[in-house]
Design a protein around this motif. Structure first.
Motif, PDB file in Angstrom:
ATOM      1  N   SER A 196     -30.687   5.393  38.973  1.00 16.07           N
ATOM      2  CA  SER A 196     -30.151   6.174  37.863  1.00 16.07           C
ATOM      3  C   SER A 196     -30.946   5.918  36.581  1.00 16.07           C
ATOM      4  CB  SER A 196     -28.669   5.846  37.639  1.00 16.07           C
ATOM      5  OG  SER A 196     -28.503   4.484  37.286  1.00 16.07           O
ATOM      6  N   ARG A 197     -31.454   4.680  36.427  1.00 14.28           N
ATOM      7  CA  ARG A 197     -32.264   4.377  35.241  1.00 14.28           C
ATOM      8  C   ARG A 197     -33.592   5.126  35.292  1.00 14.28           C
ATOM      9  NH1 ARG A 197     -32.698   4.188  30.176  1.00 14.28           N
ATOM     10  NH2 ARG A 197     -34.227   2.725  29.335  1.00 14.28           N
ATOM     11  N   VAL A 198     -34.188   5.224  36.465  1.00 18.78           N
ATOM     12  CA  VAL A 198     -35.418   6.007  36.617  1.00 18.78           C
ATOM     13  C   VAL A 198     -35.152   7.461  36.260  1.00 18.78           C
ATOM     14  CG1 VAL A 198     -37.185   6.814  38.220  1.00 18.78           C
ATOM     15  CG2 VAL A 198     -36.348   4.469  38.375  1.00 18.78           C
ATOM     16  N   CYS A 199     -34.002   7.959  36.708  1.00 16.68           N
ATOM     17  CA  CYS A 199     -33.615   9.336  36.398  1.00 16.68           C
ATOM     18  C   CYS A 199     -33.530   9.540  34.891  1.00 16.68           C
ATOM     19  CB  CYS A 199     -32.282   9.652  37.067  1.00 16.68           C
ATOM     20  SG  CYS A 199     -31.627  11.271  36.663  1.00 16.68           S
ATOM     21  N   GLN A 200     -32.939   8.568  34.179  1.00 13.32           N
ATOM     22  CA  GLN A 200     -32.825   8.662  32.726  1.00 13.32           C
ATOM     23  C   GLN A 200     -34.202   8.678  32.070  1.00 13.32           C
ATOM     24  OE1 GLN A 200     -30.475   5.264  31.726  1.00 13.32           O
ATOM     25  NE2 GLN A 200     -28.592   6.086  32.640  1.00 13.32           N
ATOM     26  N   LEU A 201     -35.087   7.800  32.516  1.00 10.56           N
ATOM     27  CA  LEU A 201     -36.431   7.734  31.949  1.00 10.56           C
ATOM     28  C   LEU A 201     -37.206   9.025  32.201  1.00 10.56           C
ATOM     29  CD1 LEU A 201     -37.391   4.082  32.961  1.00 10.56           C
ATOM     30  CD2 LEU A 201     -36.928   4.910  30.645  1.00 10.56           C
ATOM     31  N   HIS A 202     -37.016   9.589  33.386  1.00  5.90           N
ATOM     32  CA  HIS A 202     -37.695  10.853  33.718  1.00  5.90           C
ATOM     33  C   HIS A 202     -37.182  11.976  32.823  1.00  5.90           C
ATOM     34  CE1 HIS A 202     -38.278  14.613  36.046  1.00  5.90           C
ATOM     35  NE2 HIS A 202     -39.466  14.082  36.282  1.00  5.90           N
ATOM     36  N   SER A 203     -35.866  12.077  32.670  1.00  4.97           N
ATOM     37  CA  SER A 203     -35.280  13.120  31.827  1.00  4.97           C
ATOM     38  C   SER A 203     -35.761  12.990  30.386  1.00  4.97           C
ATOM     39  CB  SER A 203     -33.746  13.038  31.871  1.00  4.97           C
ATOM     40  OG  SER A 203     -33.258  13.318  33.156  1.00  4.97           O
ATOM     41  N   GLN A 204     -35.804  11.743  29.899  1.00  4.23           N
ATOM     42  CA  GLN A 204     -36.232  11.526  28.525  1.00  4.23           C
ATOM     43  C   GLN A 204     -37.710  11.877  28.356  1.00  4.23           C
ATOM     44  OE1 GLN A 204     -34.562   8.386  25.692  1.00  4.23           O
ATOM     45  NE2 GLN A 204     -36.332   7.373  26.580  1.00  4.23           N
ATOM     46  N   SER A 205     -38.525  11.577  29.370  1.00  4.28           N
ATOM     47  CA  SER A 205     -39.948  11.925  29.316  1.00  4.28           C
ATOM     48  C   SER A 205     -40.136  13.428  29.213  1.00  4.28           C
ATOM     49  CB  SER A 205     -40.674  11.400  30.563  1.00  4.28           C
ATOM     50  OG  SER A 205     -40.569  10.002  30.670  1.00  4.28           O
ATOM     51  N   ILE A 206     -39.393  14.165  30.026  1.00  5.60           N
ATOM     52  CA  ILE A 206     -39.503  15.621  30.007  1.00  5.60           C
ATOM     53  C   ILE A 206     -39.077  16.168  28.651  1.00  5.60           C
ATOM     54  CG2 ILE A 206     -38.656  17.765  31.016  1.00  5.60           C
ATOM     55  CD1 ILE A 206     -40.589  16.318  32.799  1.00  5.60           C
ATOM     56  N   ALA A 207     -38.004  15.589  28.074  1.00  3.86           N
ATOM     57  CA  ALA A 207     -37.546  16.033  26.751  1.00  3.86           C
ATOM     58  C   ALA A 207     -38.644  15.817  25.704  1.00  3.86           C
ATOM     59  CB  ALA A 207     -36.280  15.281  26.361  1.00  3.86           C
ATOM     60  N   ARG A 208     -39.315  14.675  25.782  1.00  5.35           N
ATOM     61  CA  ARG A 208     -40.396  14.394  24.838  1.00  5.35           C
ATOM     62  C   ARG A 208     -41.539  15.398  25.014  1.00  5.35           C
ATOM     63  NH1 ARG A 208     -39.575   9.161  22.678  1.00  5.35           N
ATOM     64  NH2 ARG A 208     -38.570   7.672  24.076  1.00  5.35           N
ATOM     65  N   LEU A 209     -41.898  15.664  26.275  1.00 10.38           N
ATOM     66  CA  LEU A 209     -43.010  16.571  26.537  1.00 10.38           C
ATOM     67  C   LEU A 209     -42.689  17.990  26.075  1.00 10.38           C
ATOM     68  CD1 LEU A 209     -44.135  15.346  30.081  1.00 10.38           C
ATOM     69  CD2 LEU A 209     -45.216  14.870  27.877  1.00 10.38           C
ATOM     70  N   ARG A 210     -41.461  18.430  26.338  1.00 14.05           N
ATOM     71  CA  ARG A 210     -41.075  19.771  25.906  1.00 14.05           C
ATOM     72  C   ARG A 210     -41.086  19.873  24.385  1.00 14.05           C
ATOM     73  NH1 ARG A 210     -38.798  23.667  28.400  1.00 14.05           N
ATOM     74  NH2 ARG A 210     -37.116  23.907  26.889  1.00 14.05           N
ATOM     75  N   SER A 211     -40.694  18.791  23.720  1.00 19.28           N
ATOM     76  CA  SER A 211     -40.728  18.781  22.257  1.00 19.28           C
ATOM     77  C   SER A 211     -42.166  18.909  21.763  1.00 19.28           C
ATOM     78  CB  SER A 211     -40.103  17.480  21.732  1.00 19.28           C
ATOM     79  OG  SER A 211     -40.260  17.372  20.341  1.00 19.28           O
ATOM     80  N   ARG A 212     -43.091  18.165  22.397  1.00 19.60           N
ATOM     81  CA  ARG A 212     -44.503  18.205  21.989  1.00 19.60           C
ATOM     82  C   ARG A 212     -45.156  19.541  22.288  1.00 19.60           C
ATOM     83  NH1 ARG A 212     -47.110  13.222  21.127  1.00 19.60           N
ATOM     84  NH2 ARG A 212     -45.597  11.875  20.090  1.00 19.60           N
ATOM     85  N   LEU A 213     -44.681  20.211  23.348  1.00 16.40           N
ATOM     86  CA  LEU A 213     -45.316  21.458  23.786  1.00 16.40           C
ATOM     87  C   LEU A 213     -44.617  22.705  23.258  1.00 16.40           C
ATOM     88  CD1 LEU A 213     -46.057  20.417  27.474  1.00 16.40           C
ATOM     89  CD2 LEU A 213     -47.676  20.513  25.573  1.00 16.40           C
ATOM     90  N   ARG A 214     -43.780  22.547  22.258  1.00 13.53           N
ATOM     91  CA  ARG A 214     -43.048  23.696  21.719  1.00 13.53           C
ATOM     92  C   ARG A 214     -43.972  24.826  21.281  1.00 13.53           C
ATOM     93  NH1 ARG A 214     -37.754  22.377  18.049  1.00 13.53           N
ATOM     94  NH2 ARG A 214     -36.441  21.555  19.717  1.00 13.53           N
ATOM     95  N   ALA A 215     -45.119  24.458  20.753  1.00 14.02           N
ATOM     96  CA  ALA A 215     -46.045  25.475  20.244  1.00 14.02           C
ATOM     97  C   ALA A 215     -46.524  26.400  21.360  1.00 14.02           C
ATOM     98  CB  ALA A 215     -47.239  24.804  19.583  1.00 14.02           C
ATOM     99  N   TRP A 216     -46.424  25.947  22.609  1.00 12.11           N
ATOM    100  CA  TRP A 216     -46.885  26.756  23.736  1.00 12.11           C
ATOM    101  C   TRP A 216     -45.793  27.658  24.248  1.00 12.11           C
ATOM    102  CZ3 TRP A 216     -51.909  26.942  24.996  1.00 12.11           C
ATOM    103  CH2 TRP A 216     -52.720  25.946  24.478  1.00 12.11           C
TER     104      TRP A 216
END
Length: 258
Positions: free
Chosen positions: A238-258
């Protein structure tokens, strides 16, 4: 000579070792194809699990995928020119998605939580000029850290690129699962074929916290599932799942311009 390693001496013995794709009547050998493509079903199920909440059972997804494979065997037309594995992949994914739709596994409320997390990460990055940690994101969302981590488990990793990011309204009632279609030509991830998009994604991954970079590398480059990553990191799945979800949130935030 060890009898277990002796080579077959006639056609019938050879057939016992390697079942033909077609039976004596010229029809596809169903049992052979089911055994041969079972690893494909498991692979597709594991890939899809990273985008699903913890309430979805892997074994259930595999069972539904096997039904899709069985359907593909019944419907496949070799004269159409398509490869069986390509055709089967479409049917397997379709069966899994149909089952998930019937479960209505992700509510509009949970999709809103995704956007809330991404927005909080974006605001903090603008203020702090660095990647915020979990405690800072939780504080930005005005909730305890435990509640934030529970939220990460609920949204459970999403695609980096959604169709709604490409011009459609968030209020048009689109189904998240409709963004996971089996038709590769309709997959928004095809955007990643663009060099600039790929480079932007690479740069965004390099800016992830070290542990989240490792999770992304093990999952997407080493093709490890969440359970295997948990063993490497010595944490719970479940902790890996949390880290994965948070990573995707960060990436989507960075890629908003796309």
């Amino acid at each position: 000579m060890n009898p277990t390693t002796a080579a077959p001496t006639n056609a019938s013995a050879t057939a016992a070792f390697t079942a033909p794709v077609y039976n004596a009547k010229g029809r596809m050998d169903r049992s052979h194809l089911l055994r041969q493509h079972m690893p494909l079903v498991r692979k597709l199920a594991h890939q899809m699990m990273a985008k699903l909440p913890a309430s979805v059972e892997l074994d259930d997804l595999i069972q539904v995928g096997m039904m899709g494979l069985n359907d593909a065997i019944s419907r496949f037309d070799a004269t159409a020119g398509a490869q069986f594995e390509t055709f089967a992949t479409q049917r397997i994914k379709g069966s899994m998605l149909d089952e998930l739709r019937s479960l209505d596994w992700m509510s509009r409320g949970d999709r809103k939580l995704q956007r809330d997390i991404e927005s909080a990460v974006h605001r903090l990055e603008q203020r702090l000029h660095r990647a915020p940690n979990e405690s800072e994101i939780a504080a930005e969302l005005q909730m305890p850290l435990d509640d934030y981590q529970e939220m990460l488990g609920r949204v459970r990793g999403t695609q980096i690129v959604h169709l709604e990011d490409m011009g459609s309204s968030e209020d048009n009632g689109d189904d998240f699962l409709d963004r996971h279609v089996a038709d590769e030509g309709a997959n928004p991830m095809a955007l990643l074929q663009d060099h600039r998009m790929r480079q932007a994604l690479v740069d965004a991954i390099k800016n992830l916290p070290e542990r989240e970079q490792l999770v992304m590398s093990l999952y997407y480059e080493q093709d490890m599932n969440l359970k295997e990553i948990a063993l490497v990191l010595k944490v719970t799945e479940s902790r890996v799942c949390q880290l994965h979800s948070q990573s995707i949130a960060r990436l989507r935030s960075r890629l908003r311009a796309w």
